[in-house]
Design a protein around this motif. Structure first.
Motif, PDB file in Angstrom:
ATOM      1  N   PHE A   1       0.830  -1.203   0.000  1.00 16.99           N
ATOM      2  CA  PHE A   1       0.000   0.000   0.000  1.00 16.99           C
ATOM      3  C   PHE A   1       0.864   1.251   0.000  1.00 16.99           C
ATOM      4  O   PHE A   1       0.571   2.227  -0.702  1.00 16.99           O
ATOM      5  N   ILE A   2       1.946   1.226   0.762  1.00 11.26           N
ATOM      6  CA  ILE A   2       2.874   2.354   0.762  1.00 11.26           C
ATOM      7  C   ILE A   2       3.469   2.550  -0.628  1.00 11.26           C
ATOM      8  O   ILE A   2       3.568   3.680  -1.132  1.00 11.26           O
ATOM      9  N   ASP A   3       3.861   1.449  -1.264  1.00 12.74           N
ATOM     10  CA  ASP A   3       4.379   1.532  -2.637  1.00 12.74           C
ATOM     11  C   ASP A   3       3.312   2.055  -3.588  1.00 12.74           C
ATOM     12  O   ASP A   3       3.611   2.775  -4.546  1.00 12.74           O
ATOM     13  N   MET A   4       2.056   1.695  -3.323  1.00 17.01           N
ATOM     14  CA  MET A   4       0.965   2.143  -4.180  1.00 17.01           C
ATOM     15  C   MET A   4       0.761   3.654  -4.049  1.00 17.01           C
ATOM     16  O   MET A   4       0.496   4.338  -5.051  1.00 17.01           O
ATOM     17  N   VAL A   5       0.885   4.174  -2.832  1.00 17.06           N
ATOM     18  CA  VAL A   5       0.774   5.619  -2.629  1.00 17.06           C
ATOM     19  C   VAL A   5       1.852   6.334  -3.446  1.00 17.06           C
ATOM     20  O   VAL A   5       1.572   7.328  -4.124  1.00 17.06           O
TER      21      VAL A   5
END
Length: 224
Positions: free
Chosen positions: A157-161
């Motif tokens: 999710f952090i990578d997606m942000v």
């Protein structure tokens, strides 16, 4: 060497803050959809359904093996030329679609590994009491796998942000797109991109803190 224009940088912060909801919204939508798709693919990979398994393997291989930016361009510029009903697709939808499919391929493998990591005795005990495979997965296996997979999924999710920053290439005015426009108008590129970099950094650090808190909470039940 010229000094940084601190007044410009401070004035840019509230402007970019207005685009944070769109950035996080795209990431949240992509994460929710990716989690559903990844869970379905992970379960399929565990049971290896004949006829379906090669297609899932191909999907995972393609989306793990090609850059996210290429996939975004493919969805936004390429698919409408092949599928007429996608002619009016907007940049936000294309970005969410790209994030969903790209990260679901990675998440599927993480969830599959977490499922296979559940002790086999749990599987055998579920079957011994007459549970169907669906009941076993829903009530026994997936809850335990979720605890193991949660930290990795939060990392995705952090990578997606951070991946939403590529949406500006599709004409989406999110944090990165707004920064690009502000920098082009002021010619203060270093200051503008430094501000947005720090803002992404703060967001990621906040999420990392929540991740650590979640890990602590999930591990309490297993503390000895």
């Amino acid at each position: 060497m010229r000094a940084l224009d601190l007044d410009y940088m401070l004035g840019l912060v509230p402007v970019l803050l207005g685009y944070v909801p769109l950035t996080l919204g795209m990431a949240a939508a992509g994460m929710a959809l990716a989690l559903i798709l990844a869970s379905l693919m992970a379960v399929e990979r565990v049971f290896q359904v004949p006829g379906l398994d090669p297609l899932v393997k191909l999907f995972i291989s393609f989306f793990r093996g090609t850059p996210l930016l290429v996939q975004l361009f493919l969805f936004y510029y390429g698919l409408p030329q092949v599928l007429s009903f996608l002619t009016n697709i907007n940049g936000v939808t294309a970005a969410i679609m790209g994030l969903t499919l790209h990260f679901s391929a990675y998440m599927a493998e993480s969830i599959r590994a977490a499922i296979l990591g559940v002790d086999r005795s749990q599987w055998e005990a579920s079957q011994a009491v007459g549970m169907t495979q669906i009941q076993m997965m829903r009530q026994i296996v997936l809850p335990q796998a979720a605890r193991v997979a949660a930290p990795t999924l939060i990392n995705y999710f952090i990578d997606m942000v951070k991946g939403t920053s590529l949406a500006f290439t599709l004409g989406v005015t999110e944090m990165m797109g707004a920064t690009q426009k502000e920098a082009a108008g002021s010619f203060l590129y270093f200051e503008a991109f430094l501000v947005v970099a720090v803002m992404y950094w703060i967001i990621v650090e906040g999420m990392s803190f929540l991740q650590r808190q979640l890990e602590t909470y999930l591990n309490k039940a297993y503390a000895r």
